[in-house]
Design an enzyme around this catalytic site. Structure first.
Site, PDB file in Angstrom:
ATOM      1  N   TYR A 259       2.163   5.979  -7.736  1.00 13.25           N
ATOM      2  CA  TYR A 259       0.750   6.541  -7.396  1.00 13.25           C
ATOM      3  C   TYR A 259       0.186   5.621  -6.243  1.00 13.25           C
ATOM      4  O   TYR A 259       0.685   4.613  -5.817  1.00 13.25           O
ATOM      5  CB  TYR A 259      -0.122   6.046  -8.872  1.00 13.25           C
ATOM      6  N   HIS A 309       4.074   1.655  -5.011  1.00 14.60           N
ATOM      7  CA  HIS A 309       3.491   1.983  -3.933  1.00 14.60           C
ATOM      8  C   HIS A 309       4.475   2.381  -2.802  1.00 14.60           C
ATOM      9  O   HIS A 309       5.193   1.169  -2.599  1.00 14.60           O
ATOM     10  CB  HIS A 309       2.132   1.303  -3.489  1.00 14.60           C
TER      11      HIS A 309
END
Length: 355
Positions: A259, A309
């Site tokens: 995400y 990430h």
């Protein structure tokens, strides 16, 4: 003299006839083309194609086809008192492996007994086209050290900071103004009066923590010890919509990482909130270190290896936004920052590897 009277009478009759014909024609034009006739008496409208009062605006049409393919102006930035759509909920619960049996309706209902429901998608009054909202998104990178960007940062209408960012003692480089502060339970700090708290909820417990931290103080742990209470104006507390998380993940970071990072979410949030966006304090310092500007942290670059990430992709994405003239990215060395949307950039914008 008689012939002179006849000539005078003839001229008067002709003049009256011409006046009648012209007046009739003007009335006919007014009926058929009322906007053309009344245009000169109306107040001037916005400059052609512009969407705000700035010289250039984020959402002006025709600047960047690459940007237009990704930007969705209909996104709802904040969670409101209602049900999260099932497809969004399923994706969001998987971010930190939350079990499906959690009662989200009850969690949201209890949360909005403590905080207010946003009046609009971004918590702001709809802007008039003559307004120019300028955002500064301030990251925590050590590349802000000795930058002397403080006054420039504070000159913006909105200043967005994140996580445990400090300003006291660092005003010369990072400024002292904050209008929006992005955080989650594990990075929470107390806020000054008038600052908007924007919670980034990565799991349902984050919503429960927010309600608790602003009321009973019952929740003291998530996966680690957290602040059981925080100081913030309850009428300025907002929760970023899980649907916005997914939108950024799909449209912007394009499934890279599990995400988007807090920093990436803050930039895209700013693009949906302001007319011009400047970005400070992102990336490594000139020596390649990922420390904060207020501290040395030997684990600062660890996030690049976790896979949560994709730092390389997000860095390239931020550079592309700058090269397309959508944001203004300020580097660690004065004089290297780019300018927004010059003629040469529009005609031949530099490219990085993003498609």
């Amino acid at each position: 003299m008689q012939w002179k009277n006849k000539i005078f009478l003839f001229v008067v009759l002709c003049g009256g006839l011409i006046f009648t014909l012209v007046a009739h024609s003007m009335q006919k034009d007014r009926a058929v083309f009322p906007r053309l006739v009344e245009a000169d008496t109306q107040a001037p409208t916005s400059k052609t194609g512009a969407t705000c009062g700035c010289a250039t605006c984020v959402t002006d049409p025709g600047w960047s086809g690459w940007f237009n393919q990704r930007f969705d102006s209909q996104q709802q930035l904040y969670l409101r008192d209602g049900r999260i759509p099932p497809d969004i909920l399923q994706w969001w619960l998987a971010l930190q492996f939350t079990k499906d049996e959690v009662d989200m309706d009850d969690i949201i209902r209890k949360l909005f007994k403590v905080i207010s429901t946003p009046l609009s998608s971004n918590g702001l009054q709809p802007p008039h086209w003559t307004q120019c909202r300028r955002c500064a998104v301030v990251g925590n990178s050590a590349n802000l050290q000795a930058s002397q960007y403080g006054q420039l940062i504070d000159s913006h209408d909105f200043v967005i900071r994140m996580n445990t960012a400090e300003t006291r003692g660092y005003e010369r480089d990072v400024g002292g103004k904050t209008t929006h502060h992005f955080m989650y339970p594990e990075s929470a700090v107390d806020l000054k009066a008038g600052v908007h708290l924007v919670l980034l909820p990565f799991k349902p417990l984050d919503l429960q923590w927010l309600a608790s931290a602003l009321s009973t103080g019952n929740i003291k742990r998530t996966y680690m010890r957290v602040k059981d209470r925080i100081w913030a104006d309850k009428d300025k507390v907002f929760v970023l919509n899980p649907a916005f998380f997914k939108y950024v993940h799909i449209n912007w970071t394009q499934y890279h990482g599990r995400y988007p990072s807090t920093g990436m979410l803050a930039i895209i949030f700013a693009l949906h909130t302001c007319d011009q966006v400047s970005v400070f304090g992102y990336g490594a310092d000139p020596n390649g270190n990922w420390n904060h500007y207020w501290e040395y942290n030997r684990f600062a670059g660890a996030f690049r290896k976790t896979g949560v990430h994709n730092a390389d992709f997000e860095t390239a994405l931020i550079k592309r936004l700058d090269e397309e003239g959508i944001i203004k990215l300020h580097s660690s060395r004065a004089g290297m920052q780019h300018t927004n949307r010059t003629t040469s950039e529009k005609a031949n914008p530099a490219k990085v590897f993003l498609g």
